[in-house]
Design a protein around this motif. Sequence first.
Motif, PDB file in Angstrom:
ATOM      1  N   GLU A 281     -13.284  -0.495  -3.451  1.00 54.30           N
ATOM      2  CA  GLU A 281     -12.417  -0.072  -4.543  1.00 54.30           C
ATOM      3  C   GLU A 281     -11.472   1.052  -4.102  1.00 54.30           C
ATOM      4  N   GLN A 282     -11.971   1.956  -3.249  1.00 49.03           N
ATOM      5  CA  GLN A 282     -11.102   3.011  -2.724  1.00 49.03           C
ATOM      6  C   GLN A 282      -9.998   2.412  -1.853  1.00 49.03           C
ATOM      7  N   GLU A 283     -10.365   1.433  -1.032  1.00 43.73           N
ATOM      8  CA  GLU A 283      -9.356   0.793  -0.186  1.00 43.73           C
ATOM      9  C   GLU A 283      -8.312   0.063  -1.030  1.00 43.73           C
ATOM     10  N   ILE A 284      -8.787  -0.552  -2.099  1.00 39.87           N
ATOM     11  CA  ILE A 284      -7.865  -1.256  -2.993  1.00 39.87           C
ATOM     12  C   ILE A 284      -6.863  -0.268  -3.598  1.00 39.87           C
ATOM     13  N   THR A 285      -7.354   0.888  -4.027  1.00 43.07           N
ATOM     14  CA  THR A 285      -6.474   1.918  -4.609  1.00 43.07           C
ATOM     15  C   THR A 285      -5.437   2.378  -3.593  1.00 43.07           C
ATOM     16  N   GLU A 286      -5.889   2.596  -2.359  1.00 43.65           N
ATOM     17  CA  GLU A 286      -4.982   3.060  -1.305  1.00 43.65           C
ATOM     18  C   GLU A 286      -3.950   1.989  -0.983  1.00 43.65           C
ATOM     19  N   LEU A 287      -4.414   0.751  -0.935  1.00 38.08           N
ATOM     20  CA  LEU A 287      -3.476  -0.338  -0.638  1.00 38.08           C
ATOM     21  C   LEU A 287      -2.444  -0.505  -1.754  1.00 38.08           C
ATOM     22  N   LYS A 288      -2.891  -0.332  -2.978  1.00 38.20           N
ATOM     23  CA  LYS A 288      -1.950  -0.429  -4.104  1.00 38.20           C
ATOM     24  C   LYS A 288      -0.895   0.691  -4.039  1.00 38.20           C
ATOM     25  N   ARG A 289      -1.349   1.905  -3.635  1.00 35.06           N
ATOM     26  CA  ARG A 289      -0.402   3.018  -3.504  1.00 35.06           C
ATOM     27  C   ARG A 289       0.651   2.711  -2.438  1.00 35.06           C
ATOM     28  N   LYS A 290       0.181   2.201  -1.313  1.00 33.40           N
ATOM     29  CA  LYS A 290       1.115   1.884  -0.221  1.00 33.40           C
ATOM     30  C   LYS A 290       2.030   0.741  -0.605  1.00 33.40           C
ATOM     31  N   ASP A 291       1.484  -0.192  -1.352  1.00 34.58           N
ATOM     32  CA  ASP A 291       2.322  -1.299  -1.805  1.00 34.58           C
ATOM     33  C   ASP A 291       3.452  -0.784  -2.700  1.00 34.58           C
ATOM     34  N   ALA A 292       3.137   0.200  -3.522  1.00 31.54           N
ATOM     35  CA  ALA A 292       4.161   0.778  -4.402  1.00 31.54           C
ATOM     36  C   ALA A 292       5.261   1.479  -3.584  1.00 31.54           C
ATOM     37  N   GLU A 293       4.832   2.193  -2.519  1.00 25.87           N
ATOM     38  CA  GLU A 293       5.808   2.868  -1.666  1.00 25.87           C
ATOM     39  C   GLU A 293       6.732   1.861  -0.973  1.00 25.87           C
ATOM     40  N   LEU A 294       6.116   0.782  -0.493  1.00 23.85           N
ATOM     41  CA  LEU A 294       6.936  -0.241   0.185  1.00 23.85           C
ATOM     42  C   LEU A 294       7.901  -0.906  -0.777  1.00 23.85           C
ATOM     43  N   GLU A 295       7.391  -1.117  -1.989  1.00 26.83           N
ATOM     44  CA  GLU A 295       8.280  -1.715  -2.975  1.00 26.83           C
ATOM     45  C   GLU A 295       9.466  -0.773  -3.266  1.00 26.83           C
ATOM     46  N   GLN A 296       9.157   0.518  -3.369  1.00 30.79           N
ATOM     47  CA  GLN A 296      10.230   1.502  -3.632  1.00 30.79           C
ATOM     48  C   GLN A 296      11.224   1.537  -2.473  1.00 30.79           C
TER      49      GLN A 296
END
Length: 552
Positions: free
Chosen positions: A280-295
């Motif tokens: 779940e922690q990895e999922i949260t981190e991956l979601k954060r990075k995904d948001a940065e890449l999208e931005q």
Amino acid sequence: MAQQAVHVDRETFSCPICLDLLKDPVTIPCGHSYCMSCIKSFWDENEEKKIYHCPQCRQTFTPRPLLQKNTMLAALVEQLKKTGLQPAPADHCYAGPEDVACDFCTGRKLKAFRSCLVCLVSYCRNHLQPHLDVAGLKKHKLVEPSKNLQKKICSQHDEVMKMFCRTDQKCICLICLMDEHKDHDTVSTAAERTDRQRELEERRGSIHQGIQDREKDVKLLQQEVEAINHSADEAVEDSEKIFTELIRLLQKRSSEVKHHIRSQQEDEVSRVKDVQEKLEQEITELKRKDAELEQLSHTEDHNQFLLNYPSLPPREPKGSSSINIRPLSCDSAAATSLKSLGGKLQDVLRDTWTNISLMVTEVDNLFSEPEPKSRAGLLKYSCEITLDPNTAHRNLLLSERNRKAQRMCQHQSYSQHPDRFTGCYQVLSRERLTGRCYWEVEWSGQQVYVGVAYKNINKAGWGNECVFGHNANSWVLSCSQSGFSYGHNNFWTSVSGPVSSRVGVFLDHGAGLLSFYSVSKTMTLLHRVQTRFTQLLHAGVYVCGSVEFCKP
């Protein structure tokens, strides 16, 4: 004491004939006193013979005495009446329907006190007095009052029967002895009575001995019952202790197994939750990075895009393949051990119950009933027999819900089992036989054996230790078209009887009784075995043809 004196006075001033207080008392020449009316009536009965005697002492008087009132006695009687004493009760010493009456009493008769075997007459106390006073009468034989005095008189000759004819077994008189019983074996009744009295005493002695023997047997049986009850009480108490301890131990082991499983459950759940939290922690981190890449992907300034791109991870983490989802289960080895323990426990309990059943059967045998004599009586003990597929030889086909066994050329698809007969075409019943059992079988073919065997009979091979009737563990009747024979421990006896296709078997396990019957329109006992069975039995058949156990 006063009551006793009054009683004596009443007897003294009572008339010996009517037994009431004297009325107009008279005293006759011999000195005895009577009511005037009583003695007149007594003498009037003998008026034709002109012989007058005293009813008590039997002294005769000629001519008839003149009767004069005894004034002194009359005065005394009147004085007694004034004291308030009443005459004797109406039923005082009088004979009832079931009593022996005095033959000398006139009017209402008194109870007889004795019967004379010489005079063949019964007397009350008063009329018996001459037999106690007169010398000639003292020799007469006096007995308890009897109603059968006339039976002592010969109906043919009107004589006293003083002899006994042993030839005709009857009492006779002396004239009979000289007439139709002249050449017979005769003795006096007294001699015959002596012999029969001796025989009677011997029979009584035998009866008394029989009573003592049976009382001794009853006492032994009572002791046996007490011993049985005591033994049973001890067995129940011991079994309760054993089962209580066994239940406690099983509960303890159950609690330990349950605790072990729950502990393993907690460990596994904790491990899974740790992995889950990390993912779940990895999922949260991956979601954060995904948001940065999208931005970053929406940045219009090329220089700004290239400036921020190197700060991102060079590549994204791959999906994890190290997690294996497996359900939590009890250790398979532990589960196998538990199942094995359950099977062993069932075996132990079954063997224990078998031993208990044998002991109970032995107790029942103390009061065993006789073997039934008819087929209807035997059928009361009918039991349903089914064959055990785990014991059947592979060439035996079981059908009719395992009540029929038929020999086949090809092997049947039976699984491996240690109880299976491997060499002999034999099969045992599922049911263990105890107490009283009866069953019938229909057979056909070249030859079949019908009987019983112990469960532990050897089942591997063709040796005598395996074949029914050839060892000490089996008892069978061999059936063929040529006749029957009985076999046990490899000793065979030819059995005579009508050959039929149906055979009946009766077993009384406790009594050690085994009987074989030929059953058709009539029922014939073929052979009976009396022995002692030390184990529970199973019905068994050896098949060269087919055998079917009939429904009860």
